[in-house]
Design an enzyme around this catalytic site. Structure first.
Site, PDB file in Angstrom:
ATOM      1  N   MET A  81     -18.796  -4.833 -36.713  1.00  0.00           N
ATOM      2  CA  MET A  81     -20.273  -4.947 -36.514  1.00  0.00           C
ATOM      3  C   MET A  81     -20.666  -4.854 -35.161  1.00  0.00           C
ATOM      4  O   MET A  81     -19.881  -4.870 -34.129  1.00  0.00           O
ATOM      5  CB  MET A  81     -20.580  -6.284 -37.009  1.00  0.00           C
ATOM      6  CG  MET A  81     -20.230  -6.730 -38.663  1.00  0.00           C
ATOM      7  SD  MET A  81     -20.764  -8.417 -39.056  1.00  0.00           S
ATOM      8  CE  MET A  81     -22.440  -8.184 -39.186  1.00  0.00           C
ATOM      9  N   HIS A  82     -21.947  -4.724 -34.775  1.00  0.00           N
ATOM     10  CA  HIS A  82     -22.655  -4.781 -33.413  1.00  0.00           C
ATOM     11  C   HIS A  82     -22.565  -3.543 -32.672  1.00  0.00           C
ATOM     12  O   HIS A  82     -23.380  -3.484 -31.989  1.00  0.00           O
ATOM     13  CB  HIS A  82     -22.322  -6.064 -32.876  1.00  0.00           C
ATOM     14  CG  HIS A  82     -22.258  -7.246 -33.508  1.00  0.00           C
ATOM     15  ND1 HIS A  82     -23.289  -7.555 -34.596  1.00  0.00           N
ATOM     16  CD2 HIS A  82     -21.479  -8.245 -33.674  1.00  0.00           C
ATOM     17  CE1 HIS A  82     -22.952  -8.801 -35.039  1.00  0.00           C
ATOM     18  NE2 HIS A  82     -21.956  -9.198 -34.533  1.00  0.00           N
ATOM     19  N   ASP A 240     -18.100  -5.811 -41.647  1.00  0.00           N
ATOM     20  CA  ASP A 240     -16.643  -6.223 -42.137  1.00  0.00           C
ATOM     21  C   ASP A 240     -16.704  -7.500 -42.524  1.00  0.00           C
ATOM     22  O   ASP A 240     -15.801  -7.860 -43.421  1.00  0.00           O
ATOM     23  CB  ASP A 240     -15.590  -6.044 -41.068  1.00  0.00           C
ATOM     24  CG  ASP A 240     -16.190  -6.535 -39.792  1.00  0.00           C
ATOM     25  OD1 ASP A 240     -17.061  -7.322 -39.603  1.00  0.00           O
ATOM     26  OD2 ASP A 240     -15.345  -6.478 -38.822  1.00  0.00           O
TER      27      ASP A 240
END
Length: 509
Positions: A81-82, A240
């Site tokens: 992520m991110h 995830d």
């Protein structure tokens, strides 16, 4: 028979699995790629490495399983992520992606909270501004690399870039978008308020999907590279953590999961959108349509154990190679020879800074209580206990928020250790279970692919495909002893916070 492919684009590798229409995993293959750390606290990757590894992984998986590409009915994506993927007008990558574990954006986080307003930001996005999130990376690029920022026309997350290369279609799922700090999480749409106040063009942001929605179809050129069939359905997938939770069946209230990967995550399903008033927990959209989740994140859970292995377990690594064993199995066996509490030794697992419950990029790791009696087994056990105490911090916040957790499902590399599972049950004080699905986020991505192709509810598929294989009850005596150690552990960060900051400033990072 139809098959469904789950792809998990992790921090160190992409994992590809094939699942048949009964939910049975018939094969998996992983391909690694490098991580760049050009400066202390920075973490970057080249999106082209993700793409090349994914193509290689898909082709290798089809060859390994002897499944024809035409038999794969759908593909689902999970991903770290991110991370920020900046694309220009021609959809070309402008610079390496800044990852979830990159810590360079503390100043930009302060800017976001002052510009949007901490209360308004929390109400809309369910979170405060943290260094790992995507929006601070956008602001950092604008302030530090204006020549790159001027070229940006599209902003994607890691897995969504790979899906773009496969399908030619832009898109992002609700769960992963929740970690950008640009989503109105309650209403599952991009936040016009946040984007306008931060002066981030809304047109940079892709269309939004629920995790099981079909977000594109495989391009002929991608089909030729991978061995799959042109036109294969590709669903949106999820971040995830949402995929990992779906992959172990955390799709109803009362069940939580602990993911023991590089980072450590305590994740709990929520039927409604609620925000922790102090923003110590993340409130995100779930991979289940119209549901949410709350989670606490430890930045270096398995990462702390990996650090210990890499630097202090040379003998164990050599033995593992000679005996054909997993080095972590050897290390946990050694840790089991030390007594509970490691004879008064505690470990703080803040090797990468921390997020929950201490959002502090300058937090540092430490051994507390060392004496001449301590040997390697004590230190190894203290590392495992410290990681588990840190994860317990997130469970405490979840309980305080009013969610009752009656069962904990453990996944990730650490879930393979019976010793560590028992430790988690004892420290958390609740039963710990494992399930038949052991491929975590990749399996959740495959479930999402099946949901999109078969038009069957994700929760229903989880109930059909996932069942409990082992259950560990807390040891009451161990639980009492651990509680005393945990209360001491909880006080250490506050005691050492100023010291951590002074050392970080003195070292220049």
């Amino acid at each position: 028979m139809s098959y469904f492919m789950g792809l998990d684009l992790g921090t160190s590798a992409v994992k590809c699995i094939l699942v048949d229409d009964s939910g049975q995993v018939i094969g998996s293959h992983s391909v690694e790629y490098p991580l760049q750390q050009p400066y202390p606290g920075w973490a970057e990757q080249h999106p082209e490495d993700w793409w090349n590894a994914t193509v290689k992984g898909i082709r290798a998986l089809l060859e390994k399983t002897s499944v024809a590409g035409e038999a794969v009915a759908g593909i689902g994506f999970s991903g770290q992520m991110h991370g920020s993927v900046f694309l220009d007008e021609a959809q070309q990558v402008i610079r390496p992606a800044l990852l979830w574990c990159d810590q360079r954006t503390a100043e930009q986080c302060a800017y976001i909270e002052s510009t949007v307003g901490e209360a308004e930001l929390g109400r809309l996005t369910g979170n405060r501004a943290l260094t790992g999130f995507t929006a601070p990376k956008v602001i950092w690029l604008r302030q530090h690399e204006p020549e790159h920022y001027a070229r940006v026309r599209h902003l994607l997350l890691p897995k969504d870039y790979v899906r773009l290369r496969l399908t030619g279609a832009f898109g992002m799922d609700m769960a992963d978008a929740s970690g950008t700090l640009l989503l109105d999480v309650a209403h599952r749409r991009w936040s016009q308020t946040v984007t306008e106040r931060l002066d981030i063009p809304m047109e940079w942001l892709p269309p939004l999907y629920e995790s099981g929605d079909v977000a594109g179809h495989l391009l002929p050129e991608a089909a030729s590279l991978t061995g799959l069939a042109a036109g294969t359905k590709v669903v949106a997938g999820g971040g995830d953590q949402a995929c990992g939770a779906v992959g172990v069946g955390v799709v109803r209230q009362g069940i939580a999961s602990v993911a023991l990967g590089t980072s450590g995550v305590v994740f709990v399903h929520d039927d409604t959108y609620q925000v922790d008033e102090a923003y110590r927990l993340h409130s995100f959209c779930h991979g289940v349509p119209d549901k949410w989740h709350r989670m606490g994140v430890m930045l270096a859970a398995g990462g702390s154990f990996q650090w210990w292995r890499n630097h202090f377990a040379h003998e164990e690594l050599e033995r593992a190679q000679q005996e054909g064993k997993d080095v972590y199995e050897i290390l946990t066996s050694e840790a089991a020879t030390a007594p509970l509490g490691s004879e008064g030794l505690l470990f703080l697992p803040y090797l990468s800074g921390e997020r929950t419950p201490h959002p502090d990029p300058k937090a540092r790791g430490a051994f507390i209580g060392l004496n001449l009696r301590h040997d390697k087994a004590h230190l190894t056990r203290a590392v495992l206990e410290g990681i588990t105490f840190g994860l317990r911090d997130s469970l405490q916040l979840i309980r305080e928020s009013g969610i009752e957790v009656t069962e904990l499902r453990v996944n990730g590399g650490g879930a393979r250790s019976p010793f560590w599972r028992q430790m988690i049950a004892d420290i958390f004080g609740i039963p710990v279970v494992t399930v038949n699905s052991t491929d975590g986020p990749a399996y959740g991505a495959a479930i999402m692919a099946a949901s999109g192709v078969l038009q069957e509810d994700i929760t229903t598929l989880c109930e059909k495909w996932i069942h409990v294989t082992d259950r560990v009850e807390p040891n009451v005596n161990n639980q009492k002893q651990y509680e005393a150690y945990y209360q001491i552990y909880r006080g250490l960060y506050g005691t050492l916070q100023n010291t951590f900051h002074q050392l970080s400033d003195l070292a220049g990072h």
